[in-house]
Design a protein around this motif. Structure first.
Motif, mmCIF file in Angstrom:
data_model
loop_
_atom_site.group_PDB
_atom_site.id
_atom_site.type_symbol
_atom_site.label_atom_id
_atom_site.label_comp_id
_atom_site.label_asym_id
_atom_site.label_seq_id
_atom_site.Cartn_x
_atom_site.Cartn_y
_atom_site.Cartn_z
ATOM 1 N N PHE A 1 33.165 -65.279 -32.400
ATOM 2 C CA PHE A 1 32.697 -65.602 -33.745
ATOM 3 C C PHE A 1 33.630 -65.022 -34.811
ATOM 4 N N ILE A 2 34.060 -63.780 -34.622
ATOM 5 C CA ILE A 2 34.975 -63.132 -35.584
ATOM 6 C C ILE A 2 36.299 -63.879 -35.632
ATOM 7 N N VAL A 3 36.849 -64.214 -34.455
ATOM 8 C CA VAL A 3 38.118 -64.946 -34.403
ATOM 9 C C VAL A 3 37.975 -66.315 -35.052
ATOM 10 N N THR A 4 36.845 -66.982 -34.821
ATOM 11 C CA THR A 4 36.607 -68.297 -35.425
ATOM 12 C C THR A 4 36.532 -68.192 -36.942
ATOM 13 N N CYS A 5 35.935 -67.126 -37.443
ATOM 14 C CA CYS A 5 35.899 -66.905 -38.901
ATOM 15 C C CYS A 5 37.308 -66.771 -39.468
ATOM 16 N N ILE A 6 38.169 -66.027 -38.751
ATOM 17 C CA ILE A 6 39.554 -65.852 -39.211
ATOM 18 C C ILE A 6 40.283 -67.193 -39.220
ATOM 19 N N ILE A 7 40.139 -67.968 -38.155
ATOM 20 C CA ILE A 7 40.815 -69.266 -38.062
ATOM 21 C C ILE A 7 40.316 -70.209 -39.148
ATOM 22 N N THR A 8 38.997 -70.224 -39.376
ATOM 23 C CA THR A 8 38.421 -71.099 -40.401
ATOM 24 C C THR A 8 38.927 -70.721 -41.790
ATOM 25 N N ALA A 9 38.957 -69.417 -42.077
ATOM 26 C CA ALA A 9 39.470 -68.965 -43.375
ATOM 27 C C ALA A 9 40.942 -69.324 -43.534
ATOM 28 N N TYR A 10 41.720 -69.165 -42.465
ATOM 29 C CA TYR A 10 43.148 -69.509 -42.510
ATOM 30 C C TYR A 10 43.326 -71.010 -42.753
ATOM 31 N N ARG A 11 42.521 -71.822 -42.072
ATOM 32 C CA ARG A 11 42.606 -73.278 -42.264
ATOM 33 C C ARG A 11 42.292 -73.660 -43.703
ATOM 34 N N PHE A 12 41.268 -73.029 -44.281
ATOM 35 C CA PHE A 12 40.904 -73.335 -45.664
ATOM 36 C C PHE A 12 42.025 -72.962 -46.620
ATOM 37 N N ILE A 13 42.577 -71.755 -46.442
ATOM 38 C CA ILE A 13 43.657 -71.297 -47.327
ATOM 39 C C ILE A 13 44.880 -72.187 -47.183
ATOM 40 N N ALA A 14 45.242 -72.534 -45.946
ATOM 41 C CA ALA A 14 46.426 -73.370 -45.723
ATOM 42 C C ALA A 14 46.237 -74.780 -46.276
ATOM 43 N N ALA A 15 44.991 -75.283 -46.211
ATOM 44 C CA ALA A 15 44.738 -76.653 -46.672
ATOM 45 C C ALA A 15 44.637 -76.748 -48.188
ATOM 46 N N LYS A 16 44.146 -75.691 -48.832
ATOM 47 C CA LYS A 16 43.871 -75.762 -50.269
ATOM 48 C C LYS A 16 44.874 -75.005 -51.137
ATOM 49 N N MET A 17 45.429 -73.930 -50.628
ATOM 50 C CA MET A 17 46.218 -73.029 -51.466
ATOM 51 C C MET A 17 47.711 -73.124 -51.145
ATOM 52 N N PRO A 18 48.561 -72.726 -52.094
ATOM 53 C CA PRO A 18 50.015 -72.797 -51.889
ATOM 54 C C PRO A 18 50.524 -71.658 -51.012
ATOM 55 N N MET A 19 50.207 -71.746 -49.716
ATOM 56 C CA MET A 19 50.655 -70.740 -48.764
ATOM 57 C C MET A 19 51.884 -71.220 -47.986
ATOM 58 N N LEU A 20 51.856 -72.487 -47.587
ATOM 59 C CA LEU A 20 52.958 -73.072 -46.827
ATOM 60 C C LEU A 20 53.894 -73.888 -47.702
ATOM 61 N N TYR A 21 53.658 -73.847 -48.996
ATOM 62 C CA TYR A 21 54.520 -74.557 -49.935
ATOM 63 C C TYR A 21 54.473 -73.816 -51.268
ATOM 64 N N GLU A 22 55.369 -74.168 -52.164
ATOM 65 C CA GLU A 22 55.422 -73.551 -53.481
ATOM 66 C C GLU A 22 55.146 -74.605 -54.556
ATOM 67 N N LEU A 23 54.286 -74.281 -55.498
ATOM 68 C CA LEU A 23 54.027 -75.169 -56.620
ATOM 69 C C LEU A 23 55.211 -75.150 -57.578
ATOM 70 N N LYS A 24 55.569 -76.294 -58.110
ATOM 71 C CA LYS A 24 56.767 -76.399 -58.951
ATOM 72 C C LYS A 24 56.694 -75.494 -60.179
ATOM 73 N N GLU A 25 55.509 -75.382 -60.779
ATOM 74 C CA GLU A 25 55.397 -74.592 -62.003
ATOM 75 C C GLU A 25 55.544 -73.089 -61.766
ATOM 76 N N PHE A 26 55.424 -72.654 -60.480
ATOM 77 C CA PHE A 26 55.569 -71.239 -60.190
ATOM 78 C C PHE A 26 56.775 -70.915 -59.326
ATOM 79 N N LYS A 27 57.542 -71.926 -58.965
ATOM 80 C CA LYS A 27 58.611 -71.740 -57.991
ATOM 81 C C LYS A 27 59.646 -70.737 -58.448
ATOM 82 N N SER A 28 59.991 -70.747 -59.710
ATOM 83 C CA SER A 28 61.041 -69.854 -60.223
ATOM 84 C C SER A 28 60.565 -68.412 -60.357
ATOM 85 N N HIS A 29 59.258 -68.197 -60.214
ATOM 86 C CA HIS A 29 58.708 -66.857 -60.437
ATOM 87 C C HIS A 29 58.573 -66.051 -59.138
ATOM 88 N N HIS A 30 58.823 -66.663 -57.979
ATOM 89 C CA HIS A 30 58.618 -65.964 -56.699
ATOM 90 C C HIS A 30 59.786 -65.068 -56.384
#
Length: 423
Positions: free
Chosen positions: A394-423
């Motif tokens: 159950f704990i591992v599934t929670c981690i995987i689910t949270a990772y999937r949500f972050i990867a699908a919704k948030m700029p983790m595996l890509y960079e947004l153009k408006e913030f690219k120069s700031h990284h």
């Protein structure tokens, strides 16, 4: 949009969750969550003995051996990757930093959550850090460092969430509840300011992460120094703290390669050109480092056996199991990493990463459970109950689910153009 105006915020989020596609993976996740909720209710209403096989001889079981010790070791990719990029100047690994920090943050977060199940009185978990300071205890140092490092990881990871919130726009394709969107609009200037200061603190945060990780990764091994009569001689050593720290570096880097391999298969469409172009270079670079670390770790283990005159133990059943761990999950991945570096074959390194991750799990299991209380008769030995195992799942599934949500919704595996120069 008119219907959404009348819809409550709670109903809006419920509708978002219930609208998820009914795929086999989502259905399996739902079933595991249901099991986890049932076990949680049993644990906190009927006591820890209702769901576990822990006793006075074996007060630490799979929740410590797997959820905590394996979780902390495999989350070491956060400090290894960030220090390589920001402190050592290897900017070619920059694309791996955010996934590594995310994995580390989720790993440590759920380590703390898992501890709530394992501690007899979970509401007293903050006591050693706030009321009754146990400054002479190694466990106090572990708890203090883990707590502070979790806060550091949250700050390091926060730009991912803030950039996502700043990028949300109201549209027909991406309809956000009006009340939620109003709050987001109000928060935007504050989020931009906070993000700017967090990025400014990148170097101090990375330094603090390295210091804290060095302390608690090694101290987890030191916990067993007080039990020389309970831990098998092949695994007991005066250098347990060194072994735990060195192996955590290999574990963290291998976990970055391993989770990156899975992410490339499942989330390839979420990655930008920079991430895709740098992927093989990241694997080759981290793999080279892992080959050196594992070679050093292997030699230290062999030297330790010689220093303690433990050669005769190798010809026992425990000795055969020790050789499986040392040769099968240290020497073999070390050679695979070296061959991959020489021939520039990432496939070798990906297999080596999987073996190393498995080897770290095996080592932590051996130290905390298999080789612990080895002298007791089998009837008194610890074996986890089905509910204990399911809670870890159950704990591992929670981690995987949270990772999937972050990867699908948030700029983790890509960079947004408006913030690219700031990284």
């Amino acid at each position: 949009m008119a219907a959404e105006q009348k819809e409550s915020v709670f109903k809006y989020f419920v509708r978002q969750i219930t609208s998820l596609p009914r795929t086999p993976g989502n259905i399996a996740t739902l079933v595991i969550f249901a099991f986890g909720a049932l076990i949680t209710i049993m644990r906190f209403t009927m006591g820890i003995d209702s769901v576990s096989n822990l006793d006075d001889n074996n007060p630490w079981g799979i929740w410590i051996g797997f959820d905590l010790m394996c979780g902390v070791a495999l989350a070491a990719g956060g400090y290894t990757c960030s220090s390589a990029c920001y402190l050592l100047g290897f900017k070619r690994y920059h694309s791996a930093v955010r996934p590594a920090i995310t994995t580390a943050f989720l790993g440590y977060l759920f380590v703390v959550i898992a501890l709530l199940y394992d501690v007899g009185q979970p509401w007293r978990l903050p006591y050693p850090l706030t009321i009754s300071f146990g400054t002479t205890s190694i466990l106090f140092e572990v708890g203090l460092c883990v707590g502070i490092y979790l806060s550091v990881l949250f700050i390091e990871w926060s730009p991912v969430a803030m950039e996502w919130l700043l990028s949300i726009r109201q549209s027909e394709e991406n309809a956000v509840h009006p009340k939620v969107y109003k709050v987001l609009v109000w928060l935007r200037p504050y989020l931009r300011t906070i993000r700017k200061y967090v990025l400014w603190m990148t170097i101090p945060l990375t330094v603090m992460g390295v210091i804290l990780s060095t302390m608690h990764q090694s101290s987890l091994g030191s916990l067993f120094l007080i039990a020389p009569s309970k831990l098998h001689p092949l695994w007991y050593s005066a250098f347990l703290s060194v072994f735990f720290f060195v192996s955590s570096m290999a574990a963290g880097l291998s976990m970055v390669i391993f989770e990156g391999t899975l992410a490339h298969k499942a989330l390839h469409h979420k990655m930008d050109e920079t991430h895709l172009a740098e992927a093989d270079g990241v694997v080759l670079g981290l793999g080279r480092a892992c080959s050196v670390i594992l070679a050093g770790y292997f030699m230290m283990k062999i030297m330790d056996i010689g220093m303690d005159h433990d050669w005769h133990w190798l010809f026992t059943g425990y000795g055969a199991w020790f050789c499986v761990e040392l040769f099968g999950f240290v020497a073999v991945p070390c050679m695979l990493y070296a061959m991959g570096a020489r021939e520039r074959k990432t496939s070798y390194m990906r297999w080596a990463a999987a073996l190393t991750v498995g080897g770290i799990i095996m080592n932590r299991f051996n130290v905390s459970m298999v080789a612990f209380n080895w002298q007791l008769p089998s009837v008194d030995r610890y074996f986890p109950s089905f509910l204990e195992v399911m809670l870890s799942v159950f704990i591992v599934t929670c981690i995987i689910t949270a990772y999937r949500f972050i990867a699908a919704k948030m700029p983790m595996l890509y960079e947004l153009k408006e913030f690219k120069s700031h990284h």
